[in-house]
Design a protein around this motif. Structure first.
Motif, PDB file in Angstrom:
ATOM      1  N   THR A  74       0.843  -1.193   0.000  1.00 54.50           N
ATOM      2  CA  THR A  74       0.000   0.000   0.000  1.00 54.50           C
ATOM      3  C   THR A  74       0.881   1.246   0.000  1.00 54.50           C
ATOM      4  N   ASN A  75       0.351   2.297  -0.645  1.00 56.70           N
ATOM      5  CA  ASN A  75       1.027   3.595  -0.729  1.00 56.70           C
ATOM      6  C   ASN A  75       2.408   3.482  -1.380  1.00 56.70           C
ATOM      7  N   LEU A  76       2.467   2.826  -2.512  1.00 63.02           N
ATOM      8  CA  LEU A  76       3.710   2.760  -3.284  1.00 63.02           C
ATOM      9  C   LEU A  76       3.823   4.063  -4.071  1.00 63.02           C
ATOM     10  N   SER A  77       4.594   5.005  -3.538  1.00 60.83           N
ATOM     11  CA  SER A  77       4.582   6.349  -4.102  1.00 60.83           C
ATOM     12  C   SER A  77       5.910   7.051  -3.839  1.00 60.83           C
ATOM     13  N   ASN A  78       6.317   7.910  -4.778  1.00 59.05           N
ATOM     14  CA  ASN A  78       7.457   8.795  -4.548  1.00 59.05           C
ATOM     15  C   ASN A  78       7.004  10.253  -4.505  1.00 59.05           C
ATOM     16  N   ILE A  79       5.742  10.437  -4.099  1.00 61.46           N
ATOM     17  CA  ILE A  79       5.184  11.769  -3.847  1.00 61.46           C
ATOM     18  C   ILE A  79       5.035  11.915  -2.343  1.00 61.46           C
ATOM     19  N   GLU A  80       5.574  12.973  -1.787  1.00 63.46           N
ATOM     20  CA  GLU A  80       5.600  13.121  -0.324  1.00 63.46           C
ATOM     21  C   GLU A  80       4.188  13.150   0.251  1.00 63.46           C
ATOM     22  N   ASN A  81       3.965  12.299   1.260  1.00 65.99           N
ATOM     23  CA  ASN A  81       2.707  12.291   1.996  1.00 65.99           C
ATOM     24  C   ASN A  81       2.976  11.743   3.387  1.00 65.99           C
ATOM     25  N   GLU A  82       1.957  11.717   4.204  1.00 68.57           N
ATOM     26  CA  GLU A  82       2.129  11.322   5.604  1.00 68.57           C
ATOM     27  C   GLU A  82       2.155   9.815   5.805  1.00 68.57           C
ATOM     28  N   ASN A  83       1.731   9.039   4.829  1.00 66.95           N
ATOM     29  CA  ASN A  83       1.588   7.600   5.016  1.00 66.95           C
ATOM     30  C   ASN A  83       2.842   6.851   4.560  1.00 66.95           C
ATOM     31  N   PRO A  84       3.334   5.920   5.366  1.00 62.69           N
ATOM     32  CA  PRO A  84       4.504   5.130   4.959  1.00 62.69           C
ATOM     33  C   PRO A  84       4.130   4.074   3.916  1.00 62.69           C
ATOM     34  N   LEU A  85       5.092   3.623   3.189  1.00 56.91           N
ATOM     35  CA  LEU A  85       4.901   2.488   2.285  1.00 56.91           C
ATOM     36  C   LEU A  85       4.862   1.227   3.132  1.00 56.91           C
ATOM     37  N   LYS A  86       3.846   0.389   2.938  1.00 56.35           N
ATOM     38  CA  LYS A  86       3.689  -0.825   3.738  1.00 56.35           C
ATOM     39  C   LYS A  86       3.655  -2.057   2.845  1.00 56.35           C
ATOM     40  N   ILE A  87       4.336  -3.111   3.291  1.00 52.17           N
ATOM     41  CA  ILE A  87       4.389  -4.379   2.561  1.00 52.17           C
ATOM     42  C   ILE A  87       4.011  -5.503   3.516  1.00 52.17           C
ATOM     43  N   ARG A  88       3.064  -6.335   3.070  1.00 50.77           N
ATOM     44  CA  ARG A  88       2.673  -7.513   3.841  1.00 50.77           C
ATOM     45  C   ARG A  88       2.891  -8.745   2.967  1.00 50.77           C
ATOM     46  N   LEU A  89       3.630  -9.723   3.477  1.00 53.13           N
ATOM     47  CA  LEU A  89       4.028 -10.887   2.685  1.00 53.13           C
ATOM     48  C   LEU A  89       3.712 -12.172   3.417  1.00 53.13           C
ATOM     49  N   ASN A  90       3.197 -13.161   2.680  1.00 52.23           N
ATOM     50  CA  ASN A  90       2.984 -14.513   3.191  1.00 52.23           C
ATOM     51  C   ASN A  90       3.483 -15.503   2.146  1.00 52.23           C
ATOM     52  N   ALA A  91       4.202 -16.539   2.603  1.00 51.29           N
ATOM     53  CA  ALA A  91       4.748 -17.510   1.654  1.00 51.29           C
ATOM     54  C   ALA A  91       5.088 -18.798   2.378  1.00 51.29           C
ATOM     55  N   ASN A 107       5.949  -8.282   7.721  1.00 47.04           N
ATOM     56  CA  ASN A 107       5.348  -6.951   7.630  1.00 47.04           C
ATOM     57  C   ASN A 107       6.477  -5.922   7.642  1.00 47.04           C
ATOM     58  N   TRP A 108       6.478  -5.042   6.656  1.00 44.65           N
ATOM     59  CA  TRP A 108       7.622  -4.146   6.445  1.00 44.65           C
ATOM     60  C   TRP A 108       7.072  -2.775   6.081  1.00 44.65           C
ATOM     61  N   GLN A 109       7.578  -1.742   6.715  1.00 43.87           N
ATOM     62  CA  GLN A 109       7.149  -0.402   6.368  1.00 43.87           C
ATOM     63  C   GLN A 109       8.323   0.573   6.462  1.00 43.87           C
ATOM     64  N   PHE A 110       8.282   1.607   5.609  1.00 43.52           N
ATOM     65  CA  PHE A 110       9.310   2.643   5.651  1.00 43.52           C
ATOM     66  C   PHE A 110       8.777   3.908   4.994  1.00 43.52           C
ATOM     67  N   ASP A 111       9.373   5.030   5.367  1.00 44.21           N
ATOM     68  CA  ASP A 111       9.048   6.324   4.787  1.00 44.21           C
ATOM     69  C   ASP A 111      10.010   6.563   3.628  1.00 44.21           C
ATOM     70  N   VAL A 112       9.453   6.715   2.432  1.00 43.90           N
ATOM     71  CA  VAL A 112      10.282   6.863   1.228  1.00 43.90           C
ATOM     72  C   VAL A 112      11.233   8.044   1.341  1.00 43.90           C
ATOM     73  N   PHE A 113      10.802   9.133   2.014  1.00 47.16           N
ATOM     74  CA  PHE A 113      11.598  10.352   2.054  1.00 47.16           C
ATOM     75  C   PHE A 113      12.382  10.524   3.356  1.00 47.16           C
ATOM     76  N   ASP A 114      12.428   9.490   4.181  1.00 49.69           N
ATOM     77  CA  ASP A 114      13.250   9.559   5.394  1.00 49.69           C
ATOM     78  C   ASP A 114      14.721   9.654   4.997  1.00 49.69           C
ATOM     79  N   PRO A 115      15.436  10.689   5.442  1.00 53.17           N
ATOM     80  CA  PRO A 115      16.841  10.849   5.022  1.00 53.17           C
ATOM     81  C   PRO A 115      17.753   9.708   5.467  1.00 53.17           C
TER      82      PRO A 115
END
Length: 517
Positions: free
Chosen positions: A349-366, A377-385
């Motif tokens: 969710t929120n796969l974007s390189n446009i600045e916003n308040e929501n982090p990019l989130k990845i949920r994986l099952n295998a 479950n993995w999340q990060f802020d694209v613009f975090d320095p």
């Protein structure tokens, strides 16, 4: 013959003559217009020209266009087509409303051949000072590009950059005017439909993209049978490269995009997708570890997204029933070891390189190695320095011996035992990370193998297992706890970073006191 009939015949002959004269005059005017208005760098030719004044139709047969590319980034453009037809030309509008209206414009069976400019050319820079000037508004109800072929070549005409066997295009309500013609996209349109069959495009010196079909319209993008693969065999690639490089084979039977649109702002493209679905992708990666290690720093995914040459905003990405197989070949005489993830489902969710308040989130099952249930479950802020991230995950019901196909050839180690449950949490940035881990397991052991990997180093294995707790000294639920501390090797991938975190945590659980801090 009656007098009336004579006058009728005379008038008929007169009007037919006038009509034929008018058609001849119109042809002459069209030819004169093309000679005057087609720029010198464009050569436009045709075999036949027919005009129907009553219907407002103009048809060119067997046309050929050659452009030296003065208005584009291509140094040469060649277009051949069976027919160019203009239907429903409105004389009233051009004479009294100072606009051009056409009901239908069709290019039948065109073959487009583009040659790109050399990298040192100043052609594009020169073009920017020569915008197209338009005096009238132009409206075309429908533009049709029927059964076309496209070829794009490099400047030397030795490397084919893109080839399309067939393309069909329909644009409706196409309009431009003196202001719009100077914009990044020089026309507006309402609805559209594009069909592409059998596209081939090389991606650099080593990979090639193939696509069987794609349909794009206002509501969806539907792609079938897309493949990205290294053009050389594993053995051939190893001979051609100096540094480690993945041999890749990716196939995706179906890609669908729902609710998409595109925006242009300050000559920059922005792509917006509501939902992107990839069905049953299979990715096979092979790496020959006998090549040199590339020590250039690898940026994490947030910085890679920032460096894209366009803006992207995708609300949701779903990967369904995927498979990943990773093989690593150490310079020895044993077969490459493989690590696999099957029945892979990923939600982003929120796969974007446009600045916003929501982090990019990845949920994986295998399923790890076809057995253990793995989730992440993995999340990060694209613009975090500092490229900060947070990961949590787990593994359950895993027979450790199933890893031996990977561990034996690559680490000269084999394991036994069962991981009943494993949970971990990791927080970090591009430099270092910390976390915690807990695991419930039974009879977990490892053995060190000899150089030939056909026997066990019994003494070293015995000493090593003395330091591995057999699962006792656990809490009331059977868990032992550990801590994670890791430093990133910055020239290696993020997944190497994740592995060394888990490796440190497993070692802490197995050899520490097992108590929760």
């Amino acid at each position: 013959m009656s007098k009336f009939l004579k006058w009728f015949v005379l008038l008929l002959i007169f009007f037919v003559g006038v009509y034929m004269l008018a058609e001849w005059k119109m042809k002459k005017e069209v030819v004169s217009f093309l000679e005057r208005k087609v720029p010198d760098h464009i050569d436009f030719s045709y075999n036949a020209l027919t005009i129907n004044l009553i219907k407002g139709n103009i048809t060119f047969k067997d046309i050929a266009v050659v452009s030296l590319g003065k208005q584009t980034s291509s140094c040469e453009i060649k277009i051949d087509a069976d027919e160019l037809s203009i239907k429903g030309f409105d004389y009233w509008k051009i004479l009294f409303q100072k606009s051009i209206f056409i009901k239908n414009l069709t290019l039948a069976k065109p073959h487009l051949n583009f040659k790109t400019c050399p990298t040192d050319t100043d052609n594009v820079v020169a073009n920017k000072s020569n915008p197209i000037n338009l005096l009238k508004e132009i409206l075309v109800e429908e533009i049709i590009f029927d059964s076309g072929r496209i070829e794009i070549w490099d400047a030397t005409e030795e490397v084919q950059l893109i080839a399309v066997d067939e393309i069909n295009l329909s644009l409706k309500q196409v309009a431009t005017d003196p202001d719009v013609i100077k914009k990044y996209v020089p026309f507006n349109f309402d609805t559209y439909n594009i069909e592409i069959l059998n596209l081939i495009a090389p991606l650099g010196d080593y990979e090639r993209l193939k696509m069987k079909s794609m349909v794009v319209n206002n509501s969806i993008i539907d792609i079938n049978d897309i493949a990205l693969a290294t053009i050389y065999s594993k053995f051939e690639l190893s001979k051609k490269i100096k540094y480690e490089r993945d041999h890749v084979n990716l196939s995706i039977p179906s890609i669908k995009v729902v609710d998409h649109n595109y925006m242009i702002s300050n000559d920059s493209l922005q792509v917006n997708f509501k939902e992107l679905l990839l069905s049953q992708p299979k990715l096979e990666i092979y790496r020959d570890k006998s090549r040199l290690d590339n020590i250039e720093n690898k940026p994490l995914y947030g910085k890679l997204l920032q460096k894209l040459p366009f803006k992207v905003a995708i609300d949701s990405v779903f990967i369904k029933n995927g498979t990943i197989v990773y093989e690593e070949n150490i310079p020895n005489n044993v077969p490459a070891g493989a690590l696999s993830f099957e029945d892979l489902d990923i939600a982003i969710t929120n796969l974007s390189n446009i600045e916003n308040e929501n982090p990019l989130k990845i949920r994986l099952n295998a399923d790890l190695m076809g057995e253990g249930k793995f989730h992440l479950n993995w999340q990060f802020d694209v613009f975090d320095p500092r490229s900060s991230f947070l990961i949590s995950g787990g593994l359950s019901n895993f027979n450790a011996a199933s890893l031996n196909d990977f561990l034996i050839p690559n680490l000269r180690t084999q394991t036994t035992g069962t991981i009943d449950q494993l949970y971990f949490t990791i927080s970090g940035d591009e430099y270092s990370s910390t976390g915690d881990i807990k695991m419930r397991y039974e009879d977990f052991k490892f053995q060190l193998l000899n150089k030939e990997r056909n026997g066990v180093k019994k003494v070293l294995s015995f000493i090593g297992n003395l330091f591995i707790n057999d699962g006792s000294n656990a809490d009331e639920d059977g868990y032992r706890y550990g801590a994670i501390t890791a430093e990133r090797v910055r020239h290696k991938s993020f997944f190497n970073y994740l592995w060394i975190n888990l490796q440190d945590g497993l070692l802490s659980v197995l050899t520490g006191n097992g108590e929760k801090d």
